[in-house]
Design an enzyme around this catalytic site. Structure first.
Site, PDB file in Angstrom:
ATOM      1  N   THR A  48       0.934  -1.063   0.117  1.00  0.00           N
ATOM      2  CA  THR A  48       0.089  -0.055  -0.567  1.00  0.00           C
ATOM      3  C   THR A  48       0.901   1.306  -0.490  1.00  0.00           C
ATOM      4  OG1 THR A  48      -1.820  -0.700   0.713  1.00  0.00           O
ATOM      5  CG2 THR A  48      -2.161   1.156   1.055  1.00  0.00           C
ATOM      6  N   HIS A  85      -1.882  -0.142   8.921  1.00  0.00           N
ATOM      7  CA  HIS A  85      -0.950  -1.092   8.838  1.00  0.00           C
ATOM      8  C   HIS A  85      -0.442  -0.227   7.974  1.00  0.00           C
ATOM      9  CE1 HIS A  85      -3.796  -1.398   5.375  1.00  0.00           C
ATOM     10  NE2 HIS A  85      -2.968  -2.070   5.251  1.00  0.00           N
ATOM     11  N   GLY A 133      -4.587   1.720  13.474  1.00  0.00           N
ATOM     12  CA  GLY A 133      -3.794   0.090  13.105  1.00  0.00           C
ATOM     13  C   GLY A 133      -4.814  -0.644  13.094  1.00  0.00           C
ATOM     14  N   LEU A 135      -8.694  -1.602  12.417  1.00  0.00           N
ATOM     15  CA  LEU A 135      -8.911  -1.110  11.111  1.00  0.00           C
ATOM     16  C   LEU A 135     -10.210  -0.692  11.721  1.00  0.00           C
ATOM     17  CD1 LEU A 135      -7.640  -3.921   8.649  1.00  0.00           C
ATOM     18  CD2 LEU A 135      -7.157  -1.165   8.769  1.00  0.00           C
ATOM     19  N   GLY A 178     -10.481  -3.087   4.325  1.00  0.00           N
ATOM     20  CA  GLY A 178     -10.250  -3.260   5.499  1.00  0.00           C
ATOM     21  C   GLY A 178     -11.149  -2.428   6.428  1.00  0.00           C
ATOM     22  N   ASN A 207      -7.851  -0.906  -3.242  1.00  0.00           N
ATOM     23  CA  ASN A 207      -7.134  -1.640  -3.915  1.00  0.00           C
ATOM     24  C   ASN A 207      -7.430  -3.089  -4.195  1.00  0.00           C
ATOM     25  OD1 ASN A 207      -6.103  -3.259  -2.225  1.00  0.00           O
ATOM     26  ND2 ASN A 207      -4.905  -1.099  -1.035  1.00  0.00           N
ATOM     27  N   SER A 405     -32.034   8.784  30.146  1.00  0.00           N
ATOM     28  CA  SER A 405     -31.719   7.440  30.856  1.00  0.00           C
ATOM     29  C   SER A 405     -30.002   8.046  31.205  1.00  0.00           C
ATOM     30  CB  SER A 405     -31.356   6.371  30.056  1.00  0.00           C
ATOM     31  OG  SER A 405     -32.759   5.804  29.943  1.00  0.00           O
ATOM     32  N   GLU A 441     -22.478   3.371  19.621  1.00  0.00           N
ATOM     33  CA  GLU A 441     -21.429   3.246  20.657  1.00  0.00           C
ATOM     34  C   GLU A 441     -20.351   3.324  20.331  1.00  0.00           C
ATOM     35  OE1 GLU A 441     -25.557   1.806  22.517  1.00  0.00           O
ATOM     36  OE2 GLU A 441     -24.081   0.920  20.316  1.00  0.00           O
ATOM     37  N   PHE A 467     -23.578  -2.050  27.191  1.00  0.00           N
ATOM     38  CA  PHE A 467     -22.691  -1.273  26.104  1.00  0.00           C
ATOM     39  C   PHE A 467     -21.853  -0.797  25.769  1.00  0.00           C
ATOM     40  CE2 PHE A 467     -27.442  -0.746  25.742  1.00  0.00           C
ATOM     41  CZ  PHE A 467     -28.265  -2.488  25.258  1.00  0.00           C
TER      42      PHE A 467
END
Length: 700
Positions: A48, A85, A133, A135, A178, A207, A405, A441, A467
């Protein structure tokens, strides 16, 4: 797979008129350095960085407003390499541009003690804006940066025309296939469109290759159409060598101010590696000596030499230092003119940049009298936020569709967003301070990181504690970066009640405490909640994120709560009446949150049996463990081995404090759907159960 004819078309150069041989040489230098660096260390991601060399060069050398000599310049554009990456895409630009990296740093890629770790790390490498890193995190956090940019403008220069303020700048992102596949980018991209973030420009490196080779095996959507459906401004550029198309797309994106921009750039990974380009082997592994040599021959480099950088190329690219300083000086003139016009706002900016709080900022914090009506700590937190709002304009935040809440709305605050999204319940303003994340979230966690990284404001976001699992990757990354995001996690135990085990946290407190640098704060009552907010906001950037854990159900206002004790993470809430000064108790009851009241009640029961108990409120284990051992030993005398920990969660993190002879009142299974009083009684969270545990600890 891409055909040879398609590869030929996609790799055909299209250069602007100003482009010279030195520009081509610089781009080829990037490709060769990427191949050499990965080959030397034996692992990494060369492909890349090679195929994106023209884009990275264009962004850093021709597009972005930045100053290599001042990477913290307030007026800079931000760059986020979501495809972390491909760290060489960024590192080589930081080297060539004069940001503080040298060739030796490129040579030491992914090795112990280097400035060039496998993925970019905030605070570690000059010029890196964010750790990426995992993704998707980078793109999602970039949405937060774009939101922070607008809020910053609202604080300091709200009436300036678009593009006319020294606070106007762009957020540029490079994302990969990714990144696009990760769900967090879908969440964040959807919200970015709602927010009409015209200063956000994302390049999608299409790509079509990942570790498992052709992405068609797992990704066959029309991503550009998806982003159009979100409401983004979308462009498609064919070919990574198409610099003309790249520059035209950037100019078009900058001209669109009412939508974020998505530029799908079709590239050939690993170009010009003759045998491995457009394959998964170019993605995440060294190309091999023969392939690297072949690349060098193709671009006119000596195949027998490594890390070749022509002196004239480096002189050319490091001309960015002078250009950056000139841009900075021009901006400074605009900034100084603004400062003269807006002395009060300038004073506010100075305070925020210095990470200081205003005098008397906590003078109006609410206080509740012991014995007054029981109050949920989430409600107390809401009262604290509304009291702080007028004093701290830098504080803003909201909830993942649970504002009522979580009690995360500052009283009287408008919602953040374009006026067109206003509803009957909420009035939106471009510079409002109430954030509506929707049921997103994970994106909320990443966006909060982007807001804090951008600076200079403080942001919080709320949801149910259950959550927090959806947020965990973003929370971990915030902790890794040591940034001061604030998470408001309510409905913190089986005390949530009737919604049942799907919504009742059991393992969450221990799981969150397992994240290094994350402070988990669970106040016992309303006053401890106010003290917790005071402590959280007084902490400086670099002290790590904080999760504030709050109850749904009302809890009594306790006697003896102490602000300094909360700031220390744990303290003696009360000693049994018969204890003399300096005398040690028979047993220590350690509790957090809603269970502190049980420890207090158990103390009375034990006293009836002539057992002298100390109650220790432990709102934050992490803060307590950071105290000097003298303080910790004063609170928890080592000679008192009879100890009981009480918390409505799994016992996992309490063994270190109670020891082998101690007892833990905990819950090691999922709950049920019932009212909170029934659940606490049936699952053994009573004063009688705590007292019985204390007696067992004394017998152990």
């Amino acid at each position: 797979m891409t055909t040879l004819e398609e590869i030929s078309a996609l790799t055909r150069p299209r250069h602007p008129d100003y482009w010279t041989e030195i520009d081509s040489a610089a781009v080829d230098t990037i490709r060769v350095l990427a191949a050499d660096a990965v080959q030397k260390v034996g692992n990494g991601h060369p492909g890349t960085a090679m195929s994106l060399a023209p884009l990275a060069y264009t962004l850093f050398q021709r597009t972005m407003r930045h100053d290599p000599s001042d990477t913290h310049w307030l007026g800079r554009d931000r760059f986020v390499l979501s495809a972390g990456h491909s760290s060489l895409t960024l590192y080589i630009q930081l080297y060539l541009g004069g940001f503080g990296l040298e060739l030796s740093d490129i040579e030491s890629l992914r090795t112990w003690g280097s400035k060039t770790p496998g993925h970019p790390e905030f605070r570690h490498t000059p010029g890196v804006e964010i750790t990426t890193g995992p993704l998707g995190q980078g793109l999602a956090s970039a949405v937060g940066m774009a939101m922070a940019s607008r809020y910053e403008r609202g604080l300091f220069d709200p009436d300036a025309e678009p593009g006319a303020s020294p606070f106007d700048h762009y957020i540029y992102v490079i994302a990969s296939d990714g990144d696009i596949e990760e769900g967090v980018t879908s969440e964040a991209s959807s919200l970015a469109a709602v927010q009409q973030l015209g200063n956000l420009i994302v390049f999608y490196d299409r790509n079509q290759i990942s570790i498992e080779d052709d992405t068609n095996i797992a990704l066959c959507e029309d991503t550009a159409a998806r982003y159009r459906a979100y409401g983004w401004h979308v462009q498609e550029v064919e070919g990574g060598e198409n610099v003309v198309g790249i520059e035209e797309a950037i100019a078009n994106a900058q001209a669109v101010t009412d939508r974020p921009s998505f530029i799908a750039l079709r590239t050939v990974i690993g170009y010009p590696a003759p045998n491995l380009m457009d394959t998964g082997k170019a993605h995440g592994a060294a190309l091999g000596d023969d392939e690297v040599a072949a690349v060098k021959k193709i671009v006119g480099f000596d195949p027998d030499k490594t890390f070749q950088v022509r002196e004239d190329v480096l002189t050319h690219t490091r001309g960015l230092v002078a250009r950056g300083k000139q841009a900075h000086e021009r901006w400074q003139l605009e900034f100084d003119a603004w400062a003269r016009r807006e002395p009060e706002r300038k004073a506010l900016l100075d305070r925020l940049l210095a990470q200081k709080l205003p005098d008397g900022w906590d003078a109006d914090l609410p206080h509740w009298e012991p014995g007054s009506k029981a109050l949920a700590t989430r409600a107390a937190s809401g009262a604290v936020l509304s009291a702080l709002g007028p004093k701290l304009p830098e504080l803003w935040g909201g909830s993942a569709d649970l504002a009522g809440s979580n009690n995360t709305t500052i009283k009287g605050a408008d919602s953040f967003g374009p006026p067109s999204i206003s509803t009957k319940e909420y009035t939106a303003h471009w510079y409002g301070r109430t954030l509506h994340f929707g049921v997103r979230e994970h994106a909320m966690g990443a966006i909060l990181s982007g807001i804090v990284l951008h600076g200079p404001t403080r942001a919080y976001g709320g949801t149910f504690l259950q959550f927090s699992d959806y947020m965990r990757p973003a929370v971990r990354l915030a902790a890794l970066m040591d940034i001061d995001t604030i998470y408001v996690w309510t409905h913190d135990s089986i005390g949530l009640g009737e919604d049942g085990p799907t919504h009742q946290p059991i393992e969450h407190l221990s799981a969150l405490r397992a994240i290094p640098r994350l402070s988990v704060v669970r106040p016992a009552d309303a006053n401890e909640t106010a003290y917790a907010w005071r402590t959280i906001l007084a902490r400086r950037n670099g002290s790590g994120p904080v999760g504030l854990i709050l109850t749904r159900q009302g809890v009594p206002v306790l006697d003896g709560t102490d602000a300094e004790g909360v700031a220390r993470g744990g303290y003696v809430l009360s000693d049994a009446g018969g204890l003399q000064p300096g005398e040690e108790p028979d047993v220590i009851l350690i509790a957090t949150g809603s269970e502190v009241q049980l420890a207090v009640a158990a103390q009375t029961l034990l006293a009836d049996n002539d057992i002298l108990a100390r109650v220790v409120s432990m709102p934050c284990l992490e803060w307590f463990e950071a105290q000097p051992y003298e303080y910790r030993d004063a609170v928890l005398p080592p000679t008192v081995s009879a100890r009981v920990a009480v918390e409505a969660g799994v016992a996992q993190c309490w063994h270190q404090l109670v020891g082998d002879t101690g007892e833990i009142v905990s819950i090691e299974h999922y709950g049920e759907s019932a009212d909170h009083k029934t659940l606490f009684r049936e699952y053994g969270f009573t004063a009688e159960a705590v007292a019985a545990a204390a007696e067992r600890a004394l017998d152990n």
